[in-house]
Design a protein around this motif. Structure first.
Motif, short mmCIF file in Angstrom:
data_model
loop_
_atom_site.label_atom_id
_atom_site.label_comp_id
_atom_site.label_asym_id
_atom_site.label_seq_id
_atom_site.Cartn_x
_atom_site.Cartn_y
_atom_site.Cartn_z
N MET A 1 48.05 -36.55 12.98
CA MET A 1 49.05 -37.60 12.78
C MET A 1 49.81 -37.31 11.49
O MET A 1 49.21 -37.13 10.44
CB MET A 1 48.37 -38.97 12.68
CG MET A 1 49.34 -40.11 12.45
SD MET A 1 48.50 -41.72 12.32
CE MET A 1 48.01 -41.96 14.01
N ASN A 5 53.90 -41.43 10.77
CA ASN A 5 53.13 -42.18 11.77
C ASN A 5 51.97 -42.92 11.13
O ASN A 5 51.62 -44.03 11.53
CB ASN A 5 52.62 -41.24 12.86
CG ASN A 5 53.72 -40.78 13.80
OD1 ASN A 5 54.74 -41.45 13.94
ND2 ASN A 5 53.53 -39.63 14.42
N HIS A 8 53.33 -46.04 9.65
CA HIS A 8 53.69 -46.98 10.70
C HIS A 8 52.45 -47.66 11.28
O HIS A 8 52.48 -48.85 11.60
CB HIS A 8 54.45 -46.25 11.81
CG HIS A 8 54.86 -47.15 12.94
ND1 HIS A 8 55.88 -48.09 12.81
CD2 HIS A 8 54.37 -47.29 14.21
CE1 HIS A 8 56.01 -48.75 13.95
NE2 HIS A 8 55.11 -48.28 14.81
N ASP A 9 51.35 -46.91 11.42
CA ASP A 9 50.13 -47.47 11.99
C ASP A 9 49.16 -47.93 10.91
O ASP A 9 47.97 -48.12 11.18
CB ASP A 9 49.46 -46.43 12.90
CG ASP A 9 50.18 -46.29 14.24
OD1 ASP A 9 50.79 -47.29 14.67
OD2 ASP A 9 50.15 -45.20 14.82
N ALA A 298 39.97 -49.36 16.01
CA ALA A 298 40.70 -48.08 16.00
C ALA A 298 39.72 -46.93 15.83
O ALA A 298 39.85 -45.88 16.48
CB ALA A 298 41.74 -48.08 14.89
N LYS A 308 44.20 -41.83 19.30
CA LYS A 308 44.72 -42.63 18.20
C LYS A 308 45.28 -43.95 18.75
O LYS A 308 45.79 -44.00 19.86
CB LYS A 308 45.81 -41.88 17.44
CG LYS A 308 45.36 -40.52 16.92
CD LYS A 308 44.20 -40.64 15.94
CE LYS A 308 43.79 -39.27 15.42
NZ LYS A 308 42.61 -39.33 14.52
N SER A 309 45.17 -44.99 17.93
CA SER A 309 45.61 -46.31 18.37
C SER A 309 46.81 -46.76 17.56
O SER A 309 47.07 -46.28 16.46
CB SER A 309 44.48 -47.33 18.20
OG SER A 309 43.31 -46.91 18.86
N ARG A 310 47.53 -47.72 18.12
CA ARG A 310 48.65 -48.33 17.43
C ARG A 310 48.22 -49.70 16.92
O ARG A 310 47.64 -50.50 17.66
CB ARG A 310 49.86 -48.46 18.34
CG ARG A 310 50.43 -47.11 18.78
CD ARG A 310 51.66 -47.29 19.65
NE ARG A 310 52.75 -47.93 18.92
CZ ARG A 310 53.61 -47.29 18.14
NH1 ARG A 310 53.48 -45.98 17.97
NH2 ARG A 310 54.58 -47.92 17.53
N HIS A 311 48.51 -49.97 15.65
CA HIS A 311 48.06 -51.19 15.01
C HIS A 311 48.54 -52.44 15.74
O HIS A 311 47.77 -53.38 15.97
CB HIS A 311 48.56 -51.21 13.56
CG HIS A 311 48.35 -52.52 12.87
ND1 HIS A 311 47.12 -52.93 12.42
CD2 HIS A 311 49.22 -53.53 12.58
CE1 HIS A 311 47.23 -54.12 11.86
NE2 HIS A 311 48.50 -54.50 11.95
N THR A 312 49.80 -52.46 16.12
CA THR A 312 50.37 -53.66 16.75
C THR A 312 49.69 -53.98 18.07
O THR A 312 49.34 -55.14 18.34
CB THR A 312 51.89 -53.46 16.99
OG1 THR A 312 52.52 -53.16 15.74
CG2 THR A 312 52.51 -54.72 17.58
N GLU A 313 49.47 -52.96 18.90
CA GLU A 313 48.84 -53.19 20.21
C GLU A 313 47.42 -53.70 20.05
O GLU A 313 46.99 -54.65 20.75
CB GLU A 313 48.86 -51.90 21.02
CG GLU A 313 50.26 -51.43 21.37
CD GLU A 313 50.27 -50.03 21.97
OE1 GLU A 313 49.18 -49.40 22.02
OE2 GLU A 313 51.36 -49.55 22.36
#
Length: 433
Positions: A1, A5, A8-9, A298, A308-313
């Motif tokens: 990453m 990115n 962002h995450d 995460a 890898k995960s997205r914080h918002t989701e």
């Protein structure tokens, strides 16, 4: 990453570099906000309804010492390495899959906390609208609002705390003055409790259990601290305010009103000001609960699935789960919940502290990774000794009646983990010879 990115995450799977660290004011307000929830007033009122003022403050002191020890040890490690608790656990005894188990435990408990805080919020909201909304709809509305806020990440925690923490103390100060007007503070401090007596060990365990989730997840916040001095004062100031100040206020109110239902009285006798106190309390503490839950999950997803995960989701999914828990009535089991995590979490911290500071099994990996501002390149698969030590410590905390359960559990787990590693190392040394 790449770095963009990672920003962002919110550095879910990366160390926080020095260039992204926050100011001392930001981190200390976030930590104070986490430690001064309405649930903390509920805990203080429970102590006041069952103990004298002196006994309750002694229990607060003993429980706070456990919290300070855990928080400082893990907080310094988090700031030094720039990693969250779940990531630190990978190289502090538990390994990739062991840290996934720890992540699940942390996330579930914090979602439970989210449900508890959201339930208090929902009760206040429903009362403000004269019961027209109903508890279920109120819980859904408050849960969705809090989830939306946390989706913005650590920066949202920072500016929310700067607004919510000062306002919260102003509102609480006004409510306390109203409730305690006409009472003599000295008389209240010497009043005998009106509820069922509570043993000192059980009370201290409840105090430790009330914030042990926050103590264990201290690296989630301290990774944004600029240095160790910021870590020390962030933790110490928040414990003084969150434990001693809040508990003493709640104990005195419980003595004055002769009930443990202090939060309901505080919020329902002050009208919209009471509702404002609930909203501010829920916002500043539940954003941290949900934030740390997302970090923990995460790590679970990355450890087990390699994705890898997205914080918002993650935040939206976990916020939905936490809201559901509040609707299902987790608040009704508040004390049992505190007691359980009061003996489950300390062993995890004990193992991590022994591994990081005494055994130093991955210190060379941390040192190399820190220079490159990346994660350590080599990751153990599973730390069975750490897992067994945690189970042993938890069982000891649950079934040993003598002393303070939280303290028993962390001592047993730490000693077990240290001894098994010493024996293993001696065995391999003899085998090599």
């Amino acid at each position: 990453m790449n770095q963009d990115n990672a920003i962002h995450d919110d550095y879910l799977a990366n160390p926080v570099p020095q260039t992204a660290r926050s100011s001392f004011l930001s981190v200390v307000l976030i930590r104070i906000g986490m430690m001064t929830a309405m649930a903390q007033f509920m805990l203080g009122a429970m102590l006041g309804n069952s103990m004298t003022f002196g006994q309750a403050m002694l229990a607060t002191l003993l429980g706070s010492l456990i919290l300070e020890f855990i928080s400082l040890g893990l907080g310094f490690a988090g700031a030094r390495e720039g990693l969250s608790t779940s990531l630190l656990a990978r190289w502090c005894g538990f390994g990739r899959f062991g840290s996934a188990l720890i992540g699940i435990v942390i996330a579930i408990s914090l979602l439970g906390w989210f449900g508890v805080q959201n339930s208090v919020f929902a009760k206040g909201l429903d009362y403000a609208f004269d019961g027209r909304l109903g508890f279920g709809l109120s819980a859904a509305i408050s849960g969705v609002a809090l989830t939306a806020l946390v989706a913005f990440g650590f920066r949202a925690l920072s500016w929310t705390a700067k607004v919510a923490v000062p306002l919260f103390f102003l509102v609480i100060g006004w409510i306390v003055l109203v409730l305690l007007s006409g009472y003599n503070i000295i008389d209240l401090a010497t009043t005998l409790p009106s509820g069922t007596p509570l043993a000192l060990g059980a009370a201290a365990t409840a105090v430790a259990g009330g914030c042990v989730a926050g103590a264990l997840t201290t690296p989630d916040i301290s990774r944004y601290c600029q240095n160790g001095r910021h870590v020390f004062w962030m933790i110490t100031i928040s414990i003084i305010v969150g434990e001693f100040v809040v508990n003493s206020i709640a104990i005195l109110i419980a003595h004055a009103l002769k009930t443990a239902d202090v939060v309901d009285i505080m919020t329902q006798t002050a009208g919209w000001v009471g509702l404002l106190s609930v909203i501010l309390a829920a916002v500043k503490v539940n954003d941290v609960n949900l934030y740390s839950s997302s970090l923990a999950f995460a790590n679970v997803i990355d450890s087990v699935l390699g994705k890898k995960s997205r914080h918002t989701e993650l935040t939206i999914i976990l916020g939905t789960v936490g809201t559901t828990l509040s609707i299902l009535g987790i608040l009704d089991n508040f004390i049992d919940f505190l007691t359980l995590i009061g003996v489950v979490f300390p062993p995890i911290a004990g193992v991590m502290l022994v591994d990081y500071y005494i055994l130093r099994t991955s210190r060379h990996l941390f040192d190399a990774a820190r220079l490159q501002q990346t994660l350590p390149t080599s990751t153990p698969r599973m730390g069975w000794q750490a897992v067994v030590a945690c189970v042993t410590g938890t069982l000891g905390g649950l079934f040993i009646d003598y002393g303070i359960s939280s303290l028993n559990s962390i001592i047993i787990a730490s000693a077990f983990y240290w001894m098994t590693n010493v024996v293993k190392n001696k065995f391999f040394t003899l085998a090599d010879n």
